[in-house]
Design a protein around this motif. Structure first.
Motif, PDB file in Angstrom:
ATOM      1  N   GLY A  79       0.808  -1.211   0.000  1.00  0.00           N
ATOM      2  CA  GLY A  79       0.000   0.000   0.000  1.00  0.00           C
ATOM      3  C   GLY A  79       0.842   1.262   0.000  1.00  0.00           C
ATOM      4  O   GLY A  79       0.528   2.229  -0.690  1.00  0.00           O
ATOM      5  N   LEU A  80       1.925   1.254   0.770  1.00  0.00           N
ATOM      6  CA  LEU A  80       2.805   2.423   0.803  1.00  0.00           C
ATOM      7  C   LEU A  80       3.499   2.629  -0.542  1.00  0.00           C
ATOM      8  O   LEU A  80       3.777   3.760  -0.927  1.00  0.00           O
ATOM      9  CB  LEU A  80       3.855   2.277   1.909  1.00  0.00           C
ATOM     10  CG  LEU A  80       3.341   2.451   3.332  1.00  0.00           C
ATOM     11  CD1 LEU A  80       4.429   2.087   4.340  1.00  0.00           C
ATOM     12  CD2 LEU A  80       2.844   3.864   3.562  1.00  0.00           C
ATOM     13  N   SER A  81       3.764   1.555  -1.235  1.00  0.00           N
ATOM     14  CA  SER A  81       4.412   1.647  -2.550  1.00  0.00           C
ATOM     15  C   SER A  81       3.518   2.304  -3.577  1.00  0.00           C
ATOM     16  O   SER A  81       3.991   2.893  -4.540  1.00  0.00           O
ATOM     17  CB  SER A  81       4.801   0.252  -3.047  1.00  0.00           C
ATOM     18  OG  SER A  81       5.741  -0.313  -2.180  1.00  0.00           O
ATOM     19  N   THR A  82       2.205   2.200  -3.380  1.00  0.00           N
ATOM     20  CA  THR A  82       1.253   2.762  -4.340  1.00  0.00           C
ATOM     21  C   THR A  82       0.480   3.932  -3.746  1.00  0.00           C
ATOM     22  O   THR A  82      -0.510   4.370  -4.298  1.00  0.00           O
ATOM     23  CB  THR A  82       0.252   1.683  -4.797  1.00  0.00           C
ATOM     24  OG1 THR A  82      -0.460   1.203  -3.649  1.00  0.00           O
ATOM     25  CG2 THR A  82       0.951   0.537  -5.492  1.00  0.00           C
ATOM     26  N   GLY A 130      -1.178   4.680  10.442  1.00  0.00           N
ATOM     27  CA  GLY A 130      -0.934   5.864   9.633  1.00  0.00           C
ATOM     28  C   GLY A 130       0.456   6.450   9.785  1.00  0.00           C
ATOM     29  O   GLY A 130       0.883   7.276   8.969  1.00  0.00           O
ATOM     30  N   LYS A 131       1.188   6.026  10.790  1.00  0.00           N
ATOM     31  CA  LYS A 131       2.540   6.546  11.022  1.00  0.00           C
ATOM     32  C   LYS A 131       3.634   5.709  10.366  1.00  0.00           C
ATOM     33  O   LYS A 131       4.800   6.094  10.373  1.00  0.00           O
ATOM     34  CB  LYS A 131       2.796   6.648  12.523  1.00  0.00           C
ATOM     35  CG  LYS A 131       1.906   7.677  13.183  1.00  0.00           C
ATOM     36  CD  LYS A 131       2.128   7.733  14.676  1.00  0.00           C
ATOM     37  CE  LYS A 131       1.181   8.754  15.301  1.00  0.00           C
ATOM     38  NZ  LYS A 131       1.288   8.783  16.749  1.00  0.00           N
ATOM     39  N   ILE A 132       3.257   4.566   9.805  1.00  0.00           N
ATOM     40  CA  ILE A 132       4.261   3.690   9.195  1.00  0.00           C
ATOM     41  C   ILE A 132       4.775   4.294   7.897  1.00  0.00           C
ATOM     42  O   ILE A 132       3.990   4.807   7.078  1.00  0.00           O
ATOM     43  CB  ILE A 132       3.677   2.284   8.940  1.00  0.00           C
ATOM     44  CG1 ILE A 132       3.296   1.633  10.283  1.00  0.00           C
ATOM     45  CG2 ILE A 132       4.693   1.407   8.203  1.00  0.00           C
ATOM     46  CD1 ILE A 132       2.633   0.280  10.139  1.00  0.00           C
ATOM     47  N   LYS A 133       6.102   4.233   7.728  1.00  0.00           N
ATOM     48  CA  LYS A 133       6.757   4.792   6.547  1.00  0.00           C
ATOM     49  C   LYS A 133       7.691   3.762   5.930  1.00  0.00           C
ATOM     50  O   LYS A 133       8.083   2.797   6.583  1.00  0.00           O
ATOM     51  CB  LYS A 133       7.606   6.010   6.942  1.00  0.00           C
ATOM     52  CG  LYS A 133       6.857   7.128   7.640  1.00  0.00           C
ATOM     53  CD  LYS A 133       7.786   8.270   7.972  1.00  0.00           C
ATOM     54  CE  LYS A 133       8.753   7.838   9.044  1.00  0.00           C
ATOM     55  NZ  LYS A 133       9.561   8.887   9.617  1.00  0.00           N
ATOM     56  N   LEU A 134       8.038   4.011   4.690  1.00  0.00           N
ATOM     57  CA  LEU A 134       9.081   3.228   4.051  1.00  0.00           C
ATOM     58  C   LEU A 134      10.414   3.607   4.655  1.00  0.00           C
ATOM     59  O   LEU A 134      10.595   4.705   5.175  1.00  0.00           O
ATOM     60  CB  LEU A 134       9.081   3.473   2.539  1.00  0.00           C
ATOM     61  CG  LEU A 134       7.849   3.003   1.789  1.00  0.00           C
ATOM     62  CD1 LEU A 134       7.898   3.453   0.328  1.00  0.00           C
ATOM     63  CD2 LEU A 134       7.689   1.497   1.872  1.00  0.00           C
ATOM     64  N   LYS A 135      11.375   2.712   4.569  1.00  0.00           N
ATOM     65  CA  LYS A 135      12.675   2.910   5.198  1.00  0.00           C
ATOM     66  C   LYS A 135      13.354   4.206   4.775  1.00  0.00           C
ATOM     67  O   LYS A 135      13.934   4.902   5.589  1.00  0.00           O
ATOM     68  CB  LYS A 135      13.597   1.725   4.895  1.00  0.00           C
ATOM     69  CG  LYS A 135      14.843   1.685   5.743  1.00  0.00           C
ATOM     70  CD  LYS A 135      15.743   0.535   5.371  1.00  0.00           C
ATOM     71  CE  LYS A 135      15.136  -0.767   5.791  1.00  0.00           C
ATOM     72  NZ  LYS A 135      16.041  -1.917   5.590  1.00  0.00           N
ATOM     73  N   ASN A 136      13.268   4.583   3.529  1.00  0.00           N
ATOM     74  CA  ASN A 136      13.994   5.755   3.039  1.00  0.00           C
ATOM     75  C   ASN A 136      13.175   7.031   3.056  1.00  0.00           C
ATOM     76  O   ASN A 136      13.677   8.072   2.658  1.00  0.00           O
ATOM     77  CB  ASN A 136      14.525   5.481   1.630  1.00  0.00           C
ATOM     78  CG  ASN A 136      15.529   4.346   1.633  1.00  0.00           C
ATOM     79  OD1 ASN A 136      16.282   4.177   2.592  1.00  0.00           O
ATOM     80  ND2 ASN A 136      15.514   3.566   0.585  1.00  0.00           N
ATOM     81  N   ASP A 137      11.914   6.973   3.484  1.00  0.00           N
ATOM     82  CA  ASP A 137      11.103   8.193   3.582  1.00  0.00           C
ATOM     83  C   ASP A 137      11.521   8.985   4.810  1.00  0.00           C
ATOM     84  O   ASP A 137      11.864   8.441   5.832  1.00  0.00           O
ATOM     85  CB  ASP A 137       9.610   7.860   3.672  1.00  0.00           C
ATOM     86  CG  ASP A 137       9.061   7.370   2.361  1.00  0.00           C
ATOM     87  OD1 ASP A 137       9.789   7.412   1.344  1.00  0.00           O
ATOM     88  OD2 ASP A 137       7.902   6.952   2.338  1.00  0.00           O
ATOM     89  N   LYS A 138      11.454  10.275   4.695  1.00  0.00           N
ATOM     90  CA  LYS A 138      11.823  11.123   5.846  1.00  0.00           C
ATOM     91  C   LYS A 138      10.618  11.716   6.477  1.00  0.00           C
ATOM     92  O   LYS A 138       9.654  12.058   6.023  1.00  0.00           O
ATOM     93  CB  LYS A 138      12.768  12.224   5.382  1.00  0.00           C
ATOM     94  CG  LYS A 138      14.066  11.651   4.838  1.00  0.00           C
ATOM     95  CD  LYS A 138      15.108  11.685   5.868  1.00  0.00           C
ATOM     96  CE  LYS A 138      16.376  11.039   5.309  1.00  0.00           C
ATOM     97  NZ  LYS A 138      17.456  11.015   6.088  1.00  0.00           N
TER      98      LYS A 138
END
Length: 182
Positions: free
Chosen positions: A139-142, A174-182
């Motif tokens: 989901g975060l990828s899209t 809602g707070k989960i991010k991809l590893k490289n997102d700031k």
């Protein structure tokens, strides 16, 4: 020779279809539905612990779940720090549901029902944990990671699940991010 070859080809085709099917399933898994499915095991967990005189809170097990989840999150490219509160929220909500079952059983014991063995349930929960994280990653990828709060909340429909539990899960998700997102 021909039947061995045909059998081998069928086995190979079956494995390929199964792997493709699982990949598609993970891609299409809905995070809310998976979390709801995970929470559906809490009656079994509470029942097993009650019948075996075990406490609901098992910090050693929680540490294992958190550790395994962090490894899985890292493999999937999720930011470890952002995933931790979500994993803890799932465990806290799961414990709250277990406590609520146990409280009900004090005045009205469950009859005609037997919980599944705890090791079997924990294995099922572990598989779901991986599927939940994979679905979050997809989901975060899209940019579609649980974009619809109402749909998410409606999917969470387990007995003893409170609105405040649903909100906690939504906020931490809602707070989960991809590893490289700031």
């Amino acid at each position: 020779m021909g039947s061995k070859l045909t059998g081998g080809l069928l086995l190979l085709a079956g494995m390929l279809f199964s792997a493709t099917s699982m990949a598609m399933q993970t891609q299409n898994d809905d995070v809310g539905a998976l979390i709801n499915q995970r929470l559906s095991y809490m009656k079994d967990v509470a029942g097993y612990k009650a019948s075996n005189h075990l406490p609901i809170e098992d910090l050693h097990q929680e540490d294992r779940v958190l550790f395994d989840s962090m490894l899985e999150a890292e493999k999937l490219g999720l930011d470890r720090e952002s995933v931790t509160p979500f994993i803890r929220a799932q465990m806290d909500v799961a414990k709250a549901i277990q406590y609520r079952y146990r409280a009900d059983w004090l005045s009205l014991p469950e009859t005609g029902w037997k919980p599944q063995p705890l090791d079997k349930v924990r294995n099922s929960i572990s598989v779901l944990n991986s599927r939940i994280l994979a679905a979050i990653r997809a989901g975060l990828s899209t940019d579609e990671a649980c974009a619809d709060k109402n749909k998410f909340i409606q999917q969470l429909n387990q007995t003893h699940l409170k609105d405040s539990d649903k909100e906690l899960l939504w906020r931490s998700l809602g707070k989960i991010k991809l590893k490289n997102d700031k």
